[in-house]
Design a protein around this motif. Structure first.
Motif, PDB file in Angstrom:
ATOM      1  N   SER A 228       0.829  -1.059  -0.065  1.00 23.54           N
ATOM      2  CA  SER A 228      -0.029   0.048  -0.124  1.00 23.54           C
ATOM      3  C   SER A 228       0.803   1.138  -0.091  1.00 23.54           C
ATOM      4  N   LEU A 229       0.027   2.403  -0.086  1.00 18.97           N
ATOM      5  CA  LEU A 229       0.701   3.787  -0.202  1.00 18.97           C
ATOM      6  C   LEU A 229       0.074   4.653   0.783  1.00 18.97           C
ATOM      7  N   PRO A 230       0.551   5.621   1.295  1.00 16.54           N
ATOM      8  CA  PRO A 230      -0.105   6.774   2.250  1.00 16.54           C
ATOM      9  C   PRO A 230      -0.831   7.534   1.063  1.00 16.54           C
ATOM     10  N   LEU A 231      -2.271   7.750   1.405  1.00 10.09           N
ATOM     11  CA  LEU A 231      -3.003   8.410   0.549  1.00 10.09           C
ATOM     12  C   LEU A 231      -2.392   9.722   0.052  1.00 10.09           C
ATOM     13  N   LYS A 232      -1.670  10.572   1.083  1.00 10.61           N
ATOM     14  CA  LYS A 232      -1.054  11.818   0.813  1.00 10.61           C
ATOM     15  C   LYS A 232      -0.029  11.592  -0.366  1.00 10.61           C
ATOM     16  N   ALA A 233       0.499  10.432  -0.643  1.00  7.13           N
ATOM     17  CA  ALA A 233       1.326  10.390  -1.817  1.00  7.13           C
ATOM     18  C   ALA A 233       0.559  10.118  -2.929  1.00  7.13           C
ATOM     19  N   VAL A 234      -0.543   9.405  -2.808  1.00 10.93           N
ATOM     20  CA  VAL A 234      -1.402   9.147  -3.908  1.00 10.93           C
ATOM     21  C   VAL A 234      -2.048  10.683  -4.338  1.00 10.93           C
ATOM     22  N   SER A 235      -2.440  11.513  -3.484  1.00 12.06           N
ATOM     23  CA  SER A 235      -2.932  12.810  -3.837  1.00 12.06           C
ATOM     24  C   SER A 235      -1.768  13.777  -4.463  1.00 12.06           C
ATOM     25  N   ARG A 236      -0.613  13.518  -4.221  1.00 10.79           N
ATOM     26  CA  ARG A 236       0.391  14.191  -4.541  1.00 10.79           C
ATOM     27  C   ARG A 236       0.675  13.955  -6.223  1.00 10.79           C
ATOM     28  N   GLY A 237       0.236  12.889  -6.458  1.00 11.56           N
ATOM     29  CA  GLY A 237       0.481  12.375  -7.824  1.00 11.56           C
ATOM     30  C   GLY A 237       1.204  11.139  -8.179  1.00 11.56           C
ATOM     31  N   ASP A 238       1.628  10.251  -7.355  1.00  9.95           N
ATOM     32  CA  ASP A 238       2.561   9.277  -7.071  1.00  9.95           C
ATOM     33  C   ASP A 238       1.786   8.179  -8.193  1.00  9.95           C
ATOM     34  N   THR A 239       2.484   7.847  -9.343  1.00  8.22           N
ATOM     35  CA  THR A 239       1.972   7.013 -10.387  1.00  8.22           C
ATOM     36  C   THR A 239       1.749   5.609 -10.052  1.00  8.22           C
ATOM     37  N   TYR A 240       2.117   5.145  -8.769  1.00 13.18           N
ATOM     38  CA  TYR A 240       2.089   3.636  -8.570  1.00 13.18           C
ATOM     39  C   TYR A 240       1.030   3.052  -8.524  1.00 13.18           C
ATOM     40  N   PRO A 241      -0.150   3.738  -8.011  1.00  8.04           N
ATOM     41  CA  PRO A 241      -1.442   2.785  -8.052  1.00  8.04           C
ATOM     42  C   PRO A 241      -2.038   2.378  -9.437  1.00  8.04           C
ATOM     43  N   HIS A 242      -1.808   3.400 -10.213  1.00 13.24           N
ATOM     44  CA  HIS A 242      -2.349   3.214 -11.441  1.00 13.24           C
ATOM     45  C   HIS A 242      -1.167   2.384 -12.393  1.00 13.24           C
ATOM     46  N   GLU A 243       0.018   2.178 -12.044  1.00 16.11           N
ATOM     47  CA  GLU A 243       0.783   1.332 -12.826  1.00 16.11           C
ATOM     48  C   GLU A 243       0.680  -0.172 -12.270  1.00 16.11           C
ATOM     49  N   VAL A 244       0.045  -0.284 -10.796  1.00 10.01           N
ATOM     50  CA  VAL A 244      -0.060  -1.546 -10.437  1.00 10.01           C
ATOM     51  C   VAL A 244      -1.386  -1.962 -11.083  1.00 10.01           C
ATOM     52  N   ALA A 245      -2.301  -1.064 -11.290  1.00  9.85           N
ATOM     53  CA  ALA A 245      -3.545  -1.599 -12.041  1.00  9.85           C
ATOM     54  C   ALA A 245      -3.392  -2.016 -13.344  1.00  9.85           C
ATOM     55  N   ALA A 246      -2.559  -1.293 -13.982  1.00 13.36           N
ATOM     56  CA  ALA A 246      -2.159  -1.663 -15.321  1.00 13.36           C
ATOM     57  C   ALA A 246      -1.397  -2.893 -15.523  1.00 13.36           C
ATOM     58  N   THR A 247      -0.718  -3.613 -14.530  1.00 13.74           N
ATOM     59  CA  THR A 247       0.063  -4.827 -14.451  1.00 13.74           C
ATOM     60  C   THR A 247      -1.470  -5.661 -14.289  1.00 13.74           C
ATOM     61  N   VAL A 248      -2.064  -5.424 -13.416  1.00 14.98           N
ATOM     62  CA  VAL A 248      -3.198  -6.398 -13.079  1.00 14.98           C
ATOM     63  C   VAL A 248      -4.052  -6.572 -14.289  1.00 14.98           C
ATOM     64  N   GLY A 249      -4.487  -5.259 -15.113  1.00 13.44           N
ATOM     65  CA  GLY A 249      -5.185  -5.792 -16.357  1.00 13.44           C
ATOM     66  C   GLY A 249      -4.541  -6.298 -17.306  1.00 13.44           C
ATOM     67  N   SER A 250      -3.277  -6.192 -17.671  1.00 11.11           N
ATOM     68  CA  SER A 250      -2.466  -6.983 -18.669  1.00 11.11           C
ATOM     69  C   SER A 250      -2.436  -8.209 -18.224  1.00 11.11           C
ATOM     70  N   THR A 251      -2.109  -8.720 -16.605  1.00  4.06           N
ATOM     71  CA  THR A 251      -2.171 -10.321 -16.371  1.00  4.06           C
ATOM     72  C   THR A 251      -3.555 -10.861 -16.566  1.00  4.06           C
ATOM     73  N   MET A 252      -4.728 -10.276 -16.293  1.00  9.81           N
ATOM     74  CA  MET A 252      -5.896 -11.038 -16.512  1.00  9.81           C
ATOM     75  C   MET A 252      -6.121 -10.979 -17.953  1.00  9.81           C
ATOM     76  N   GLN A 253      -5.629 -10.148 -18.836  1.00 16.44           N
ATOM     77  CA  GLN A 253      -5.822 -10.276 -20.271  1.00 16.44           C
ATOM     78  C   GLN A 253      -5.142 -11.389 -20.718  1.00 16.44           C
ATOM     79  N   GLN A 254      -3.902 -11.597 -20.280  1.00 16.22           N
ATOM     80  CA  GLN A 254      -3.066 -12.684 -20.613  1.00 16.22           C
ATOM     81  C   GLN A 254      -3.571 -14.176 -19.987  1.00 16.22           C
ATOM     82  N   LEU A 255      -4.059 -13.979 -18.817  1.00 16.83           N
ATOM     83  CA  LEU A 255      -4.724 -15.441 -18.250  1.00 16.83           C
ATOM     84  C   LEU A 255      -6.083 -15.831 -18.790  1.00 16.83           C
ATOM     85  N   ALA A 256      -6.811 -14.904 -19.384  1.00 14.40           N
ATOM     86  CA  ALA A 256      -8.060 -15.181 -20.032  1.00 14.40           C
ATOM     87  C   ALA A 256      -8.819 -16.113 -19.221  1.00 14.40           C
TER      88      ALA A 256
END
Length: 396
Positions: A228-256
């Motif tokens: 996880s990541l502190p919400l203050k970092a997310v609000s600052r604009g840290d790209t980590y949450p959406h990059e993790v979500a991108a890996t999840v999306g790509s993985t599920m597409q591969q997994l089918a």
């Protein structure tokens, strides 16, 4: 029945005899290209735990505390014994150095075959909080006479707290040490959407889905879990949450597969709000909903360490799941030295070297609400370091 993964006995991690044995670098005498693998690291033996925690708790890139120079050491001291016990329960130390060196050796073997013109290659490990430290490794690059150094973050998804901290440490080192004039530097600071990364995660998931009875296999809830990541970092604009979500999306597409999935977050520290839902809370909530077959997938870790071997396997898969009444819970392995993962590492590096791009515009762009003068200084340092003009000015 609960999965037995959480109750297996983990081999004791041997204590290294010396710093040279800790490094276990590739056996290359005159490397042309260095692959510098960045990570936070983990204590190889329990005697390192106190210093490891002290460095984390006093690193403002990783965590921000009031009067940090006093509160950080106090927290580290209070937690040392408890964390030492956890490391003893997984074999006496972290295997992250062992895995990183194994990955590095296999990576440079692949690079020597696939890109002989940039070889011989040698991998180096640069940890943030335990040996081999960043400054020691970068001093070694100059001693070894490498011509090119690829700084390669082993966090696929970028965060200011992880990759950012390691890059800041490099910039700090060169504030007091002259930059080697003969080394051409470049960096890979994120690779969250690489298709082979998604493929290896999909393969790891498929391995564990096979452990469920076919009658319920398609209904198993896949919980992708990341630090996880502190919400203050997310609000600052840290790209980590959406990059993790991108890996999840790509993985599920591969997994089918038809399985439902969610992204959850682990390892919260301190009283401030962090990204939710938390992994342990999600396990309990699904149990209450009657969804009692779960698969945990550590989607932001590329090798096993305390947050997989203890937090997931022991605390969540066994203790939390047992109390919640989960019928079966499995945990997918991290990539470690899976052949597809080594292929992914090699492909990331070769594509980077062939691209001619030394530093990405994504890295050089600060978060919209960044208030860190250190971050700004580091980006300016790498903007200059990773350019042909800098190299030509100092070498040619």
């Amino acid at each position: 029945m609960l999965s037995t993964i959480c109750r297996k006995t983990f081999p004791r991690v041997p204590r290294p005899a010396s710093l040279s044995s800790v490094r276990m670098l590739s056996d290359v005498q005159n490397p042309k290209t260095a692959i510098v693998m960045l990570n936070m690291g983990g204590p190889t033996h329990i005697d390192q735990v106190g210093d490891y925690l002290h460095r984390i708790m006093t690193d403002r890139d990783m965590i921000q505390l009031p009067i940090q120079n006093k509160l950080g050491p106090w927290i580290a001291s209070r937690r040392t014994e408890e964390v030492q016990k956890k490391y003893m329960e997984i074999g006496g130390g972290s295997p992250i150095l062992k895995w990183t060196n194994s990955q590095g050796r296999l990576l440079v073997e692949a690079l020597d075959k696939l890109s002989p013109e940039t070889g011989p290659h040698k991998h180096y490990v640069a940890f943030r909080y335990v040996p081999p430290f960043t400054e020691e490794t970068f001093a070694q690059l100059e001693k070894d006479g490498v011509e090119r150094a690829v700084i390669f973050s082993q966090y696929p998804q970028y965060s200011c707290a992880t990759t950012g901290s390691s890059l800041n440490a490099i910039a700090d080192f060169y504030k007091s040490t002259p930059v080697p004039k003969n080394i051409k530097f470049s960096m890979i600071e994120r690779w969250a959407s690489h298709p082979l990364l998604a493929k290896v995660f999909a393969q790891r998931i498929q391995e564990k889905l096979e452990a469920f009875d076919p009658s319920i296999r398609d209904d198993v809830v896949i919980l992708f879990t990341a630090h996880s990541l502190p919400l203050k970092a997310v609000s600052r604009g840290d790209t980590y949450p959406h990059e993790v979500a991108a890996t999840v999306g790509s993985t599920m597409q591969q997994l089918a597969v038809p399985n439902p999935h969610r992204l959850v977050w682990q390892s919260k520290v301190g009283p401030l709000p962090w990204l939710q839902p938390y992994t342990d809370d999600a396990i309990k909530a699904y149990a209450k909903q009657g969804r009692k077959h779960l698969l945990l997938v550590p989607i932001a870790f590329v090798n096993e360490h305390i947050e997989t071997l203890h937090e997931l396997d022991i605390e969540y898969c066994y203790d939390v799941a047992k109390e919640a009444g989960i019928k079966q819970i499995e945990r997918a392995a991290t990539p470690n030295v899976h052949p597809t993962f080594i292929e992914a590492l090699a492909d990331v590096v070769i594509n980077h070297m062939n691209s001619g791009q030394r530093v990405s515009k994504q890295f050089l762009t600060r978060c919209p609400h960044c208030v860190s003068a250190r971050c700004q200084s580091s980006k300016e340092f790498f903007r200059e370091l990773c350019t042909d003009k800098y190299y030509e000015k100092n070498v040619l």
